[in-house]
Design an enzyme around this catalytic site. Structure first.
Site, PDB file in Angstrom:
ATOM      1  N   CYS A 163       0.870  -1.181  -0.098  1.00  0.00           N
ATOM      2  CA  CYS A 163       0.184  -0.002   0.055  1.00  0.00           C
ATOM      3  C   CYS A 163       0.824   1.366   0.070  1.00  0.00           C
ATOM      4  O   CYS A 163       0.387   2.344  -0.086  1.00  0.00           O
ATOM      5  CB  CYS A 163      -0.937  -0.128   1.093  1.00  0.00           C
ATOM      6  SG  CYS A 163      -1.974  -1.306   1.226  1.00  0.00           S
ATOM      7  N   HIS A 340      -9.699   1.853  -0.098  1.00  0.00           N
ATOM      8  CA  HIS A 340      -8.333   1.630  -0.037  1.00  0.00           C
ATOM      9  C   HIS A 340      -7.923   1.080  -1.191  1.00  0.00           C
ATOM     10  O   HIS A 340      -8.074  -0.202  -1.932  1.00  0.00           O
ATOM     11  CB  HIS A 340      -8.098   0.565   0.830  1.00  0.00           C
ATOM     12  CG  HIS A 340      -6.597   0.721   1.438  1.00  0.00           C
ATOM     13  ND1 HIS A 340      -5.703   1.301   0.460  1.00  0.00           N
ATOM     14  CD2 HIS A 340      -5.879   0.044   2.488  1.00  0.00           C
ATOM     15  CE1 HIS A 340      -4.394   0.943   0.936  1.00  0.00           C
ATOM     16  NE2 HIS A 340      -4.522   0.389   2.384  1.00  0.00           N
ATOM     17  N   PHE A 399       1.894  -3.521   3.819  1.00  0.00           N
ATOM     18  CA  PHE A 399       2.374  -4.803   4.413  1.00  0.00           C
ATOM     19  C   PHE A 399       3.937  -4.830   4.078  1.00  0.00           C
ATOM     20  O   PHE A 399       4.441  -4.685   3.225  1.00  0.00           O
ATOM     21  CB  PHE A 399       1.537  -5.839   3.699  1.00  0.00           C
ATOM     22  CG  PHE A 399       0.266  -5.932   4.313  1.00  0.00           C
ATOM     23  CD1 PHE A 399      -0.241  -5.310   5.285  1.00  0.00           C
ATOM     24  CD2 PHE A 399      -0.655  -6.938   3.487  1.00  0.00           C
ATOM     25  CE1 PHE A 399      -1.672  -5.359   5.648  1.00  0.00           C
ATOM     26  CE2 PHE A 399      -2.041  -7.048   4.007  1.00  0.00           C
ATOM     27  CZ  PHE A 399      -2.444  -6.397   5.228  1.00  0.00           C
TER      28      PHE A 399
END
Length: 413
Positions: A163, A340, A399
Site C-alpha cells: 500500500c 483503499h 504490508f
C-alpha cells in the site's frame, strides 16, 4: 544548477477512482464526503463475507486505448492509461523524451489476468495460455505501457511495496529529478484487485469491512465502530517536474514537493510495529527533508485504513512526532470515501493533497460518527474545513513494514 538546489514541482495530474473519472470529479466527491463504495458487480460475491468494494464504474478502456491494445493489457494497466491520458493532455510532445521518465507503483499488479489465465490452464491446458500472459501480468507493465504510449525514455520502472507503492514511486521520482537524472517524470500508482482471489484472500485475513448492508458507510477511519478497510481500484498519476524547466515552458505549477521520508518497521509482515515507530520515523524524516518543524504542518492526509490496529498505530505515531502540535494539526482520511486503492492509494491521496492546497479546503473523514478515544487527533469529521494551507503531509504504509511520508507545500517562487 547543482542537484541540491533543484526544486521539484507538480505540473499535471490524472485520476480515475470510485469517486470519479477525472481529478475534478474526484475532488468534488471527496471534498463533499460522497462515497464511491457499493456492492461489487464484477463477479458473484454471494459466497464472500465481504461483498462491497470501490469499483471504477462504467470504465471503458477503449476511450483511452485502441481495442486491440486494450485486450493485451490487464485492467490495472488500462486504468493507468486512463489516468495518464488526463495528466498528459496538452503537454504530450513538449518535452525532451530522453529526460522524461515513467515510474508507476502497483502493489499486486495483474491479478485479474493471472486468475483468468489460470482458469484457461486448468480447463484447456498449457497450450492455450495466452502468449501475452506474462507481459500483461507483471507489475512493472503500467510504467512500460505508459512510456511506450508517450515515447518517454527517461527513468522507467515500477515500485512494489504493497500500500506504499504509489508513494515510493513519487519519492523515487522526486529524487531522480532532484539529483539531475530527469527533468520530468510521470509517476503515481495503479491497482485493479477487485477479483475473486484477492477478495477471498483479504476476507480470510479478516481485514475487510463486512458492513455489506450499508456500503457507503463501511469505510470509517478512526471511528470506534470501524470493522475493516474497503478494497478499491483505480489509478492516480502526476507529472513531477524540475522548477526551472516548468517555468521555462510556462507550466501551471500546482504545488511543490518539499520533502520525503522512507523507513521500514523490520517487525511483521502485516502488523505495524507497536507505537508506530516506523511511521513516526518516516514523518520525522520527511520534516527534516523539507526543513520544517512539526508545528509548520497545517494538515495530514492520514493513511487511515479503517482497521482497528492501523488507525491506532498511526495515531500513536502522529502524537509522538507532533507532540503539542498534534492538538492543532488537522487530520483526515479520504479512504472514507474512495476506499483503499492499495498500491494506488498514495497516489490518489497525493493528488487530493495538491487539490487541498490549491482550493484552501481540507477534505473530511466521512462516517466519523464516534471518534475512537485511542485515536486522539484533531479530526475533520464529515464536513470539509476551509483553511489556508501552506504545508501538507501525506502518509502511506504497507504490508511488509514499508512507510512513506511526503510533505507538499504551496508553491512560492
Amino acid at each position: 544548477m547543482s542537484a541540491s538546489t533543484r526544486r521539484v514541482v507538480v505540473t499535471a495530474m490524472g485520476l480515475v477512482s470510485p469517486c470519479g473519472m477525472t481529478v475534478a470529479e474526484n475532488w468534488v466527491n471527496i471534498s463533499m464526503a460522497k462515497s464511491g463504495i457499493a456492492r461489487i458487480t464484477a463477479f458473484d460475491v454471494s459466497a464472500f463475507d465481504t461483498q462491497i468494494g470501490g469499483e471504477v464504474k462504467s470504465f471503458d478502456p477503449e476511450r483511452f486505448i485502441d481495442r486491440k491494445e486494450a485486450r493485451r493489457m490487464d485492467r490495472s494497466v488500462q486504468l493507468a492509461m486512463a489516468a495518464a491520458a488526463e495528466a498528459m493532455a496538452g503537454i504530450e510532445g513538449t518535452f525532451d523524451a530522453e529526460r522524461f521518465g515513467t515510474i508507476i507503483g502497483s502493489g499486486i499488479g495483474g491479478i485479474q489476468t493471472f486468475e483468468a489465465q489460470h482458469t484457461v490452464l486448468m480447463e484447456k491446458g498449457p497450450s492455450r495460455v495466452s502468449p501475452f500472459f506474462i507481459p500483461m501480468m507483471i507489475s512493472d507493465m503500467a510504467a512500460g505501457q505508459v512510456s511506450i504510449r508517450y515515447g518517454l525514455r527517461g527513468p522507467n520502472f515500477g515500485t512494489i511495496s504493497a500500500c506504499a507503492s504509489g508513494g515510493h514511486a513519487v519519492c523515487d521520482s522526486f529524487m531522480y529529478i532532484r539529483n539531475g537524472f530527469a527533468d520530468a517524470i510521470l509517476t503515481g500508482g495503479t491497482e485493479a484487485t477487485i477479483s475473486p482471489m484477492a477478495l477471498g484472500g483479504f476476507c480470510s485475513m479478516k481485514a475487510l469491512s463486512t458492513r455489506n448492508d450499508d456500503p457507503e458507510r463501511a469505510s470509517r477511519p478512526f471511528d470506534k465502530d470501524r470493522d475493516g478497510f474497503v478494497m478499491s481500484e483505480g489509478s492516480g498519476l502526476v507529472v513531477l517536474e524540475e522548477l526551472a524547466h516548468a517555468q521555462a515552458r510556462g507550466a501551471a505549477i500546482l504545488a511543490e514537493v518539499a520533502g520525503i521520508g522512507l523507513t521500514g518497521d523490520a517487525y511483521h509482515i502485516t502488523t505495524p510495529v507497536p507505537g508506530g515507530v516506523g511511521a513516526a520515523n518516516a514523518m520525522r524524516q520527511a520534516l527534516w527533508s523539507a526543513g520544517l518543524k512539526p508545528e509548520d504542518i497545517d494538515y495530514i492526509n492520514a493513511h487511515g485504513t479503517s482497521t482497528a490496529y492501523n488507525d491506532k498505530t498511526e495515531s500513536d505515531a502522529i502524537v509522538g512526532v507532533f507532540g503539542a502540535s498534534a492538538e492543532k494539526v488537522r487530520v483526515s482520511s479520504t479512504k472514507s470515501t474512495h476506499g483503499h486503492l492499495l498500491g494506488a492509494a498514495a497516489a490518489i491521496e497525493f493528488i487530493t493533497c495538491v487539490k487541498a492546497i490549491g482550493e484552501g479546503l481540507i477534505p473530511p473523514t466521512a462516517n466519523l460518527d464516534n471518534p475512537d478515544p485511542e485515536c486522539p487527533l484533531n479530526h475533520v469529521p464529515k464536513i470539509a474545513v476551509k483553511k489556508d494551507l501552506v504545508h501538507v503531509m501525506s502518509n502511506s504504509f504497507g504490508f511488509g513494514g514499508h512507510n512513506v511520508s511526503i510533505v507538499l507545500k504551496r508553491f512560492e517562487s
